[in-house]
Design an enzyme around this catalytic site. Sequence first.
Site, PDB file in Angstrom:
ATOM      1  N   ARG A   1      43.256  68.568  32.820  1.00 38.19           N
ATOM      2  CA  ARG A   1      44.315  68.342  31.838  1.00 38.19           C
ATOM      3  C   ARG A   1      43.764  67.906  30.486  1.00 38.19           C
ATOM      4  NH1 ARG A   1      48.732  65.171  35.565  1.00 38.19           N
ATOM      5  NH2 ARG A   1      49.044  66.862  37.050  1.00 38.19           N
ATOM      6  N   CYS A   2      42.734  68.578  30.057  1.00 38.86           N
ATOM      7  CA  CYS A   2      42.035  68.231  28.821  1.00 38.86           C
ATOM      8  C   CYS A   2      42.170  69.390  27.845  1.00 38.86           C
ATOM      9  CB  CYS A   2      40.559  67.977  29.155  1.00 38.86           C
ATOM     10  SG  CYS A   2      39.482  67.669  27.750  1.00 38.86           S
ATOM     11  N   GLY A   3      42.124  69.104  26.575  1.00 42.09           N
ATOM     12  CA  GLY A   3      42.138  70.169  25.584  1.00 42.09           C
ATOM     13  C   GLY A   3      40.942  71.103  25.717  1.00 42.09           C
ATOM     14  N   LEU A   4      39.876  70.638  26.355  1.00 39.63           N
ATOM     15  CA  LEU A   4      38.675  71.452  26.556  1.00 39.63           C
ATOM     16  C   LEU A   4      38.680  72.200  27.889  1.00 39.63           C
ATOM     17  CD1 LEU A   4      36.020  68.909  25.194  1.00 39.63           C
ATOM     18  CD2 LEU A   4      37.093  70.823  23.987  1.00 39.63           C
ATOM     19  N   THR A   5      39.731  72.021  28.691  1.00 41.30           N
ATOM     20  CA  THR A   5      39.795  72.653  30.010  1.00 41.30           C
ATOM     21  C   THR A   5      39.569  74.165  29.970  1.00 41.30           C
ATOM     22  OG1 THR A   5      41.183  70.872  30.864  1.00 41.30           O
ATOM     23  CG2 THR A   5      41.247  72.945  32.076  1.00 41.30           C
TER      24      THR A   5
END
Length: 166
Positions: free
Chosen positions: A34-38
């Site tokens: 659930r990360c912007g970098l996922t």
Amino acid sequence: MGIRDIPLTTIDGESKTLADFGDGAVMVVNVASRCGLTPQYEKLEQLQREYADRGLTVVGFPCNQFMGQEPGSAEDIKEFCSTTYGVSFPLMEKTRVNGPKKHPLYATLHKVPDADGKTGRISWNFEKFVIAPDGTIARFRPSTQPDDPAVIAAIEAALPAQPAER
């Protein structure tokens, strides 16, 4: 004990070491769902598919230490990774990468400098380490994409030489 011999546990509870993934190069990455970098999962999987036959294994270490961005169970993580990104590379159990209870693998990786010579804490999800068979390690901060030319160069340098074409 070398870095390739540090005990690890897979997401399925099996005991492993990095050496168990062969004598090629290993890319260690702390991951989160659930990360912007996922979306980096997609490029990590591309690297796994492109370089596996030359000796690279990408190994993901789910981590919930950055704003709770990996809250799920082992089953949730496996399902997300396989259905969303088709991840085929090995995943380890949730791992602490910072703090007094950080995993011994990450205690060792904290000592590795990045391109700017900085060592220390893992700064966020998707920090990448390319570990060569000889123990040489290249560190890439989270914002560096898995297909960045510097990452590709580190992978290429860590892999065994290709046999000459006949």
